[in-house]
Design a protein around this motif. Structure first.
Motif, mmCIF file in Angstrom:
data_model
loop_
_atom_site.group_PDB
_atom_site.id
_atom_site.type_symbol
_atom_site.label_atom_id
_atom_site.label_comp_id
_atom_site.label_asym_id
_atom_site.label_seq_id
_atom_site.Cartn_x
_atom_site.Cartn_y
_atom_site.Cartn_z
ATOM 1 N N MET A 46 0.841 -1.195 0.000
ATOM 2 C CA MET A 46 0.000 0.000 0.000
ATOM 3 C C MET A 46 0.870 1.237 0.000
ATOM 4 O O MET A 46 1.780 1.367 0.826
ATOM 5 C CB MET A 46 -0.915 -0.005 1.226
ATOM 6 N N LEU A 47 0.602 2.150 -0.918
ATOM 7 C CA LEU A 47 1.312 3.422 -1.006
ATOM 8 C C LEU A 47 0.300 4.549 -0.948
ATOM 9 O O LEU A 47 -0.651 4.582 -1.728
ATOM 10 C CB LEU A 47 2.117 3.506 -2.313
ATOM 11 N N GLY A 48 0.493 5.462 -0.008
ATOM 12 C CA GLY A 48 -0.388 6.612 0.120
ATOM 13 C C GLY A 48 0.402 7.909 0.097
ATOM 14 O O GLY A 48 1.382 8.055 0.822
ATOM 15 N N LEU A 49 -0.022 8.826 -0.757
ATOM 16 C CA LEU A 49 0.614 10.140 -0.830
ATOM 17 C C LEU A 49 -0.510 11.158 -0.941
ATOM 18 O O LEU A 49 -1.048 11.392 -2.018
ATOM 19 C CB LEU A 49 1.556 10.217 -2.033
ATOM 20 N N ALA A 50 -0.900 11.743 0.188
ATOM 21 C CA ALA A 50 -2.083 12.600 0.238
ATOM 22 C C ALA A 50 -1.714 13.998 0.718
ATOM 23 O O ALA A 50 -0.737 14.187 1.432
ATOM 24 C CB ALA A 50 -3.140 11.999 1.173
ATOM 25 N N GLY A 51 -2.539 14.957 0.308
ATOM 26 C CA GLY A 51 -2.379 16.325 0.799
ATOM 27 C C GLY A 51 -1.066 16.958 0.436
ATOM 28 O O GLY A 51 -0.508 17.733 1.207
ATOM 29 N N SER A 52 -0.534 16.685 -0.746
ATOM 30 C CA SER A 52 0.779 17.191 -1.124
ATOM 31 C C SER A 52 0.654 18.289 -2.185
ATOM 32 O O SER A 52 -0.439 18.720 -2.529
ATOM 33 C CB SER A 52 1.643 16.045 -1.651
ATOM 34 N N LYS A 53 1.790 18.711 -2.683
ATOM 35 C CA LYS A 53 1.850 19.743 -3.727
ATOM 36 C C LYS A 53 2.502 19.191 -4.997
ATOM 37 O O LYS A 53 3.208 19.905 -5.697
ATOM 38 C CB LYS A 53 2.659 20.942 -3.214
ATOM 39 N N ILE A 54 2.243 17.946 -5.289
ATOM 40 C CA ILE A 54 2.883 17.311 -6.436
ATOM 41 C C ILE A 54 2.267 17.828 -7.737
ATOM 42 O O ILE A 54 1.052 17.972 -7.842
ATOM 43 C CB ILE A 54 2.731 15.783 -6.352
ATOM 44 N N THR A 55 3.111 18.112 -8.703
ATOM 45 C CA THR A 55 2.662 18.536 -10.026
ATOM 46 C C THR A 55 2.938 17.413 -11.028
ATOM 47 O O THR A 55 3.325 16.307 -10.659
ATOM 48 C CB THR A 55 3.382 19.821 -10.450
ATOM 49 N N ALA A 56 2.758 17.728 -12.305
ATOM 50 C CA ALA A 56 2.948 16.721 -13.351
ATOM 51 C C ALA A 56 4.376 16.187 -13.363
ATOM 52 O O ALA A 56 4.606 15.006 -13.634
ATOM 53 C CB ALA A 56 2.595 17.325 -14.711
ATOM 54 N N ARG A 57 5.316 17.039 -13.040
ATOM 55 C CA ARG A 57 6.716 16.592 -13.058
ATOM 56 C C ARG A 57 6.961 15.521 -12.011
ATOM 57 O O ARG A 57 7.611 14.500 -12.266
ATOM 58 C CB ARG A 57 7.647 17.783 -12.811
ATOM 59 N N GLY A 58 6.427 15.736 -10.811
ATOM 60 C CA GLY A 58 6.611 14.744 -9.766
ATOM 61 C C GLY A 58 5.862 13.451 -10.047
ATOM 62 O O GLY A 58 6.376 12.356 -9.806
ATOM 63 N N ILE A 59 4.646 13.581 -10.584
ATOM 64 C CA ILE A 59 3.856 12.384 -10.886
ATOM 65 C C ILE A 59 4.528 11.555 -11.973
ATOM 66 O O ILE A 59 4.457 10.318 -11.965
ATOM 67 C CB ILE A 59 2.433 12.787 -11.297
ATOM 68 N N SER A 60 5.169 12.216 -12.907
ATOM 69 C CA SER A 60 5.821 11.464 -13.984
ATOM 70 C C SER A 60 6.874 10.511 -13.433
ATOM 71 O O SER A 60 7.028 9.386 -13.933
ATOM 72 C CB SER A 60 6.453 12.433 -14.987
ATOM 73 N N HIS A 61 7.577 10.936 -12.401
ATOM 74 C CA HIS A 61 8.565 10.041 -11.784
ATOM 75 C C HIS A 61 7.873 8.855 -11.113
ATOM 76 O O HIS A 61 8.334 7.711 -11.214
ATOM 77 C CB HIS A 61 9.392 10.814 -10.754
ATOM 78 N N LEU A 62 6.769 9.115 -10.453
ATOM 79 C CA LEU A 62 6.067 8.033 -9.761
ATOM 80 C C LEU A 62 5.433 7.067 -10.746
ATOM 81 O O LEU A 62 5.422 5.849 -10.518
ATOM 82 C CB LEU A 62 4.995 8.617 -8.834
ATOM 83 N N VAL A 63 4.892 7.598 -11.850
ATOM 84 C CA VAL A 63 4.271 6.736 -12.852
ATOM 85 C C VAL A 63 5.307 5.787 -13.451
ATOM 86 O O VAL A 63 5.017 4.619 -13.753
ATOM 87 C CB VAL A 63 3.589 7.585 -13.939
ATOM 88 N N LYS A 64 6.516 6.263 -13.605
ATOM 89 C CA LYS A 64 7.578 5.391 -14.119
ATOM 90 C C LYS A 64 7.995 4.343 -13.084
ATOM 91 O O LYS A 64 8.409 3.248 -13.451
ATOM 92 C CB LYS A 64 8.788 6.239 -14.518
ATOM 93 N N ALA A 65 7.866 4.703 -11.815
ATOM 94 C CA ALA A 65 8.316 3.787 -10.769
ATOM 95 C C ALA A 65 7.263 2.744 -10.410
ATOM 96 O O ALA A 65 7.615 1.626 -10.007
ATOM 97 C CB ALA A 65 8.706 4.583 -9.516
ATOM 98 N N LEU A 66 5.976 3.079 -10.525
ATOM 99 C CA LEU A 66 4.930 2.159 -10.075
ATOM 100 C C LEU A 66 4.942 0.816 -10.819
ATOM 101 O O LEU A 66 4.752 -0.234 -10.182
ATOM 102 C CB LEU A 66 3.555 2.823 -10.214
ATOM 103 N N PRO A 67 5.140 0.768 -12.146
ATOM 104 C CA PRO A 67 5.196 -0.560 -12.794
ATOM 105 C C PRO A 67 6.329 -1.434 -12.279
ATOM 106 O O PRO A 67 6.283 -2.663 -12.466
ATOM 107 C CB PRO A 67 5.386 -0.210 -14.278
ATOM 108 N N LEU A 68 7.301 -0.846 -11.629
ATOM 109 C CA LEU A 68 8.401 -1.615 -11.061
ATOM 110 C C LEU A 68 8.043 -2.183 -9.696
ATOM 111 O O LEU A 68 8.883 -2.813 -9.049
ATOM 112 C CB LEU A 68 9.658 -0.733 -10.945
ATOM 113 N N CYS A 69 6.801 -1.937 -9.270
ATOM 114 C CA CYS A 69 6.318 -2.443 -7.982
ATOM 115 C C CYS A 69 5.083 -3.311 -8.231
ATOM 116 O O CYS A 69 3.965 -2.935 -7.854
ATOM 117 C CB CYS A 69 5.980 -1.293 -7.032
ATOM 118 N N PRO A 70 5.216 -4.464 -8.868
ATOM 119 C CA PRO A 70 4.032 -5.266 -9.234
ATOM 120 C C PRO A 70 3.279 -5.819 -8.031
ATOM 121 O O PRO A 70 2.156 -6.289 -8.184
ATOM 122 C CB PRO A 70 4.634 -6.396 -10.082
#
Length: 1407
Positions: free
Chosen positions: A740-764
């Motif tokens: 379970m990964l939770g990231l709530a109430g933050s100030k993430i923009t598209a740049r930050g999400i792009s890093h996470l989107v690339k990392a999530l498939p590496l966590c099957p």
């Protein structure tokens, strides 16, 4: 001669001739010209060293540039004079520094220490120079006090003069600051960058001010990530905009004090030109003030005094207060008052400055550790967090520290290859210490060996002490003595020491090894002295820990008292400061086996004592590890355990941590998380980490790299932004157990999400991901959902509170339809959640399949899965519904579709209703709160008329409800011939087993009127043939007209299972008129009416077989026969309650029911039924031949009612039973027309019948042909009434039971019964019990009975009753059985009784 720890500085060379000796007053007074001249020549060789010592011992003395024109020896003499006049302590400490740091010949060192280094060598006869000592201590700008600032009379002067004085003071203020920071000279042997390096730490502005008293006290604000706040950005210079107070929050070692001095230096250099004046105060010095201060006293007496006219200068500062900056360092060190008298003098002044009461408009900045802050801070204060160094800043600091040195590259390599040291360097103070240690270690160690000596904070400080000590010589005694001073200060809350607190040799030792710093303390005009403090509070704690571990004065029991865990939720309620935050950590670090040689050397080779102390510390930590601790204490414990480097202790701590480990509302650093990760490496079980409201540094997630024990990881903080997300993306793939990964109430923009989107498939292995409340844009949300196919185990994706548009929502719906693992998409206002069901097949196989096979697999998955779609309050309109319908028609079976709270209106609702049969919805379609009108209701009804799977439709315009409920769709539809054969076969079953569908149409609270009914019935006509229809029109406005019109339209609707007309404003006439529906509607079997509450319900047969009555099955050969059987066997019922039953109403009701097919059950209920109404009702009974039951429940009846009902037994031959109870419940049972006349019975219990009613009642009952039972129990007959009744018995044709129980009779009634038996030939049995049972029953036979039975129980006969009893019994010649039980007859009475009574023919029993 002692060599300098920093290498040679100025070597003293004796000249061949002594040269010219300088004759000066002090030298003459000392009485040794040769010694004085040698000292002067020695110091002349190293003027920089002497300047540094002058600055240390006389921190307020300016190194005036005018002295540079003097001869070097004359300048040295002048400086020595200033030192000497300070007193013996300062002079002796200076001489000890000379002998420690400079290369002094041994004979000269002995002379200096024996002559100048002791009290005997210091002369107090200083002549005129000594008399001027107090004046010499004053700052050159501090003149002897005028009078009290603000108390002298104001002199009239022009504005021009005032301006000139103010400009002169401001220039003096700036010049003083320039001299103060220009004169900072590095210590001997230290790299020049040791004092000159300044790399600004990470500054983050808080998202909210202290807008609540709780926030102002706790200081636990969340911090946002983003662009760093520069020094110039700390102050909003726009006039009257933004907060005037700034609070700089940072943990120990983050550089708060350094930043405060940096601001002063920048202002002195002209960079902060928005401020004309800047004042810096330290609370550790202000705490010494015990009196209340005025602003002018604070500025002029404690900082810098004008040369003249204080009032004029202060007036100028008041007028230009918006250009004045006051910096208060160490707000957390402000002493709180012990009593209830309110804040102390310093906090009172500080509070008035913050709130603008004093010097209104000025800017105030305060530095503090996070924790409980004084409540005097204003709510609008701006909060800025200092978060230390990240990787680039550490590298920048190292580059500056080792600039132009060959060891620079080696230091960078050491830091890059050692993660533990790199995490320690995130704290700027520790970064400085690490650089100092590397500067000392790198030349003598191979690559990699230097860092091996710096694994923990404690060993970092230990190496610093070794680096600052002379090579090969560790001053053990001085270290332990200085540690004792440090411990004493911690225990008493003391951070400032005077010369009287520390011996001169220790002052010299601290100055020589850069362990002490000095400063000028002003407590008032003309009152100032030199104070000493450890260079950092952490150093004071480390030296105190050294003393506790190595000093023979401290035993292990005393030592263990200092091993405690300090919560970071600071509660400062006492005046004493809590200064020992890191002391337990240093004690734990010194308990490491690596530190034992160092401690043994300090303890003079007492290794056993050191080992015992180390073991005691470890034992205390083991006990703490097994306790239940709060989040802050868990972090402190991890630091302590990590410092010990004990694997067994680390394993115990890790295993003892709870499965759910929360960290709420306290700041955490990268070092904290790195330490936690180190401990978790020793844990086998998984763990959940929850960081809620914790200010975190952007690079903190990097500390979690490789932490395979984390199963759930949750962050909730406005501080988390793109940098945080990037760091987190690097750590996620290394957490093998993360579910379970939770990231709530933050100030993430598209740049930050792009890093996470690339990392999530590496966590099957992820099963749940949450990005709640991150203010994500539409495209970012779409980018996130693209990762769904690549997470084979994902069960939930939460994207709530991210403000997406309708078009994006439709795109997400398409994802839900096409993605084979999605089973629910829920969107409601801010909520946006995907629920998924991972497929059973392996994801890897799906990815390797060809495109065509993959499409086939998706179609099969779409057919097998069921999708729930909830798009509530999403501002959907008609054109959006059209697109949604087209999308859903291509998708899988739908479990539920919820479009409530949108803007579909009539057209959109109609489109969804028409598409319902095509969308394969299995359970529910919700169109509530979509602006549906009455006209739209007709369209919706027509649209769903052909939907076979519709089970219920509920529309309530008042409650904005439009809900469709569906039943499971049959697999296939049977043909007409198959259906006929199937129905014929069902006739072989019991009727209750006939399976038929049911449908409910609820049109409630829709404002329907009579004019709407025709269209509604047309629309409903198509639904009637699909199964049993339950129709609900409750809560509308049909009125009498609507009820009449509906009665005419109902036959056209076919068979209904129920019709609800409640709350439609019907009058009594309209309600009674509904009874005619019994004759017009074959399906109607039950009519329930509660008039006052307007509850009106028409129901069919409860067994659900009414469809057979419609005649809609012409191919069913047994339908007619079955219908006739059903009508004869199933009674109809009319229940009328809460209704005024007057004679006219009853007459009309009976007339209406005259043609009702039977059998019929009539249930009436009202508050009171008059005798006239009851007579009317009973008179109408012959008109209702089909009536099988008449019931009056909960209806008050008069005393006449028993007689009226009794008369019915003779007047109406069909009545077979009358049952009246308590004058509130009456029931009449009727024979059917097919039954022959027979016996009847009457029960009149609890009717308050007494003696006066007996004759009339018996007369009415005597008109009956045959009474099988008469029950008069629970009345008020008494002995007289019963006697009267027994007298009338021969007239009453009773053939069964007469029950007279509970009528308050006595032995008199029993005796009279015995006396009456001979005259009642039809009595076959009589039983009387006058005890607790109170029974009195007489059983009759249809004809004269030859034998009689008499049972008397608990009659309590007295002696005078025996003769009457005997006489009565003797006359009963037909008595065949006599039983006397517990009748209180003694032997004498029994003898008399037996002598007088003849023996019965049968049983004679006495008990």
């Amino acid at each position: 001669m002692r060599p300098s720890p920093w290498g040679p500085w100025s070597t003293y060379h004796e000249r061949g001739d002594q040269g010219r000796l300088l004759m000066d007053p002090v030298g003459l007074q000392l009485g040794n010209k040769n010694l004085w001249s040698c000292l002067v020549r020695l110091l002349t060789k190293d003027p920089e060293w002497l300047n540094a010592k002058m600055k240390f011992f006389l921190p307020n003395t300016d190194l005036d540039s005018r002295n540079e024109t003097l001869d070097p020896e004359q300048r040295v003499i002048l400086q020595l004079n200033k030192l000497h006049v300070q007193g013996s302590d300062t002079w002796q400490s200076f001489i000890h520094c000379v002998c420690m740091q400079l290369e002094v010949p041994l004979d000269l060192e002995v002379l200096l220490l024996s002559t100048f280094g002791c009290d005997d060598g210091f002369t107090s006869q200083l002549g005129a120079e000594g008399k001027r000592q107090p004046e010499s201590q004053l700052h050159h700008g501090l003149k002897r006090p005028h009078q009290s600032c603000g108390s002298s009379p104001r002199r009239k002067q022009c504005k021009k003069q005032q301006l000139e004085l103010a400009k002169k003071y401001l220039q003096l203020l700036r010049t003083s600051a320039q001299q103060r920071y220009r004169s900072r000279i590095p210590g001997s042997g230290q790299p020049h960058a040791f004092h000159q390096v300044y790399v600004p730490p990470i500054l983050r502005r808080a998202t909210a001010s202290l807008d609540t008293p709780e926030g102002a006290i706790m200081g636990d604000l969340k911090v946002e990530d983003g662009t760093d706040v520069s020094i110039s950005d700390l102050f909003n210079t726009r006039v009257n905009k933004g907060p005037r107070v700034t609070v700089l929050l940072g943990k120990a070692g983050m550089g708060k004090t350094t930043l405060a001095h940096r601001l002063c230096q920048k202002w002195a250099e002209g960079h902060l030109d928005c401020f004309q004046a800047l004042f810096l105060f330290e609370f550790r010095q202000l705490n010494l003030i015990t009196r209340f201060l005025t602003p002018s006293e604070l500025l002029f007496d404690l900082y810098l005094s004008p040369e003249s006219d204080h009032d004029a200068v202060f007036q100028y500062l008041e007028k230009n207060a918006d250009q004045v900056l006051l910096i208060f360092d160490g707000l957390d060190e402000a002493l709180q008052p012990m009593g209830p008298d309110g804040p102390g003098p310093v906090l009172t002044l500080f509070s008035d400055l913050c709130h603008g009461t004093l010097l209104p408009g000025c800017r105030v900045m305060a530095t503090s550790r996070p924790g409980k802050l004084p409540a005097c801070l204003p709510a609008e204060a701006a909060m800025v967090h200092m978060l230390g160094f990240d990787g680039p800043r550490v590298e920048e600091y190292v580059n500056h520290f080792f600039s132009a040195q060959p060891s620079r590259e080696g230091a960078l390599v050491e830091l890059q290859t050692n993660g533990r040291l790199r995490s320690l360097c995130a704290v700027p103070a520790l970064c400085q210490v690490a650089c100092l240690c590397l500067h000392h270690l790198l030349p003598d160690h191979a690559p990699g060996q230097s860092v091996a000596l710096l694994p923990t904070r404690t060993q970092l400080y230990m190496q610093m002490v070794l680096a600052l000590s002379p090579p090969g010589h560790l001053p053990t005694t001085s270290l332990l003595d200085l540690g004792e001073v440090a411990l004493r200060g911690l225990e008493t809350g003391k951070v400032i020491f005077y010369a009287k607190d520390i011996t001169p040799p220790l002052i010299a030792f601290g100055a020589t090894h850069s362990l002490l710093t000095s400063f000028c303390i002003r407590t008032g005009p003309g009152h100032q002295q030199t104070g000493y403090a450890f260079t950092h509070l952490s150093l004071q704690e480390f030296l105190a820990a050294l003393h506790l571990m190595a000093s023979p004065k401290v035993n292990k029991d005393t030592l263990t008292q200092y091993v405690t865990l300090h919560s970071r939720w600071v509660q400062r309620t006492k005046a004493r400061l809590c200064l020992s935050d890191h002391l337990p950590t240093f004690l734990a670090g010194l308990a490491s086996c690596t530190c034992r040689p160092f401690l043994s050397h300090l303890a003079q080779d007492n290794e056993d004592c050191v080992g015992a102390k180390q073991a005691a510390v470890v034992q205390v930590l083991k006990k703490l590890a097994t306790r239940k601790l709060t989040g802050p204490k868990v972090v402190e414990l991890c630091h302590c355990v990590d410092e010990t480097q004990e694997p067994e202790l680390a394993s115990l701590t890790a295993q003892s941590l709870p499965y759910q480990l929360p960290f709420h509302n306290f700041p955490l650093t990268c070092t904290d998380l790195a330490t936690l990760t180190n401990i978790l490496e020793h844990r086998e079980a998984p763990i959940h980490l929850d960081f809620d409201g914790c200010p975190l540094e952007p690079h903190c997630p990097e500390a979690l790299v490789g932490c395979g024990q984390i199963e759930n990881l949750s962050f909730k903080s406005r501080k988390c932004g793109d940098a945080f997300a990037e760091a987190l993306s690097k750590s996620l793939p290394t957490m093998g157990r993360l579910q379970m990964l939770g990231l709530a109430g933050s100030k993430i923009t598209a740049r930050g999400i792009s890093h996470l989107v690339k990392a999530l498939p590496l966590c099957p292995q992820l099963e749940e991901v949450s990005f709640r409340d991150n203010q994500l844009s539409d495209q970012v949300v779409l980018n996130i959902v693209e990762v769904l196919p690549h997470l084979p185990r994902l069960r939930k994706l939460d994207l709530s509170s991210n403000s997406i548009c309708v078009s994006t929502l439709l795109c997400l719906a398409r994802v839900a339809v096409t993605c084979p693992t999605v089973r629910t998409l829920q969107a409601r206002e801010a909520d946006l959640i995907f629920l998924l069901s991972p497929p059973t097949e392996k994801t890897a196989e799906l990815q390797r399949a060809p495109d065509l096979q993959e499409s086939d697999g998706q179609r099969k998955g779409a057919q097998s899965r069921s999708l729930t779609l909830r798009l509530q309050k999403c501002q959907l309109q008609v054109h959006d519904v059209e697109a949604l319908i087209a999308l859903l028609q291509e998708g899988p079976h739908l479990e539920e579709v919820d479009l409530s709270g949108n803007q579909l209106e009539d057209e959109g609702c109609r489109l969804m209703a028409e598409a319902a049969s095509q969308l394969h919805i299995a359970r529910k379609l919700d169109l509530s709160d979509n602006g549906l009108s009455v006209a739209g209701v007709h369209c919706v009804l027509r649209a769903v008329s052909a939907c076979w799977t519709l089970a219920e439709l509920h529309i309530s315009l008042q409650h904005k409800t439009v809900v469709f409920m569906f039943a499971q769709e049959p697999e296939e539809q049977k043909g007409p011939q198959e259906r006929t054969a199937f129905l014929d076969s069902l006739m072989l079953q019991m009727p209750s087993k006939l399976p038929l569908s049911s449908r409910r149409m609820r049109l409630t609270h829709c404002g329907l009127q009579a004019k709407h009914l025709e269209q509604l019935c047309k629309a409903l006509g198509g639904s009637c043939h699909l199964g049993h229809l339950h129709l609900d029109f409750s809560g509308n406005a049909l009125g009498d007209e609507g009820a009449a019109q509906l009665a005419q339209l109902l036959p056209g609707l076919g068979a209904l299972q129920s019709l609800n007309l409640s709350e439609n404003g019907l009058s009594l006439d309209a309600v009674l008129g509904l009874a005619q529906c019994f004759s017009t509607l074959q399906w109607l079997f039950h009519l329930d009416i509660s008039f006052e509450s307007q509850h009106i319900l028409l129901r069919g047969d409860k067994t659900g077989r009414d469809t057979w009555a419609t005649g809609s099955l012409p191919d069913f050969p047994a339908a007619a026969e079955f219908l006739g059987f059903r009508q004869r066997c199933i009674p109809r019922s009319l229940c009328l309650s809460e209704c005024p039953l007057e004679p006219p109403s009853l007459t009309r009701l009976c007339a209406t029911l005259k043609d009702c097919p039977g059998p019929l059950e009539l249930q009436l209920s009202c508050e009171f039924l008059s005798d006239q109404s009851l007579e009317t009702l009973l008179d109408c009974l012959p008109q209702l031949p089909q009536l099988s039951l008449l019931q009056l429940s909960q209806t008050g009846l008069s005393l006449k009612s028993p007689f009226l009902l009794a008369n019915t037994l003779s007047l109406c031959p069909r009545v077979k039973k009358v049952d009246l109870r308590s004058l509130h419940h009456a029931t009449l049972h009727f024979r059917s027309n097919e039954e022959e006349e027979g016996v009847c019975c009457g029960r009149f219990t609890g009717c308050s019948l007494s003696q006066e009613h007996v004759e009339s009642l018996c007369w009415l009952l005597s008109k009956c042909k045959d009474l099988s039972q008469v029950d008069l129990s629970a009345n008020l007959l008494g002995d007289s009434g019963l006697r009267c009744l027994l007298e009338c018995l021969p007239q009453v044709p009773i053939s069964g039971l007469l029950d007279l129980s509970h009528n308050s009779v006595s032995q008199e009634s029993a005796l009279y019964l015995v006396e009456t038996l001979p005259s009642c030939p039809r009595v076959r049995e009589a039983s009387v019990n006058l005890g607790s049972e109170q029974s009195f029953r007489i059983h009759f036979s249809g004809e004269d009975q030859a034998g009689k039975t008499l049972r008397l129980s608990e009659c309590s006969f007295r002696p005078e009753h025996v003769s009457r009893l005997a006489t009565g019994l003797s006359q009963s010649l037909q008595l065949t059985e006599l039983t006397l039980t517990q009748c209180c007859l003694g032997w004498k009475q029994l003898a008399i009784l037996l002598s007088l009574v003849g023996r019965p023919a049968g049983l004679f029993s006495l008990r």
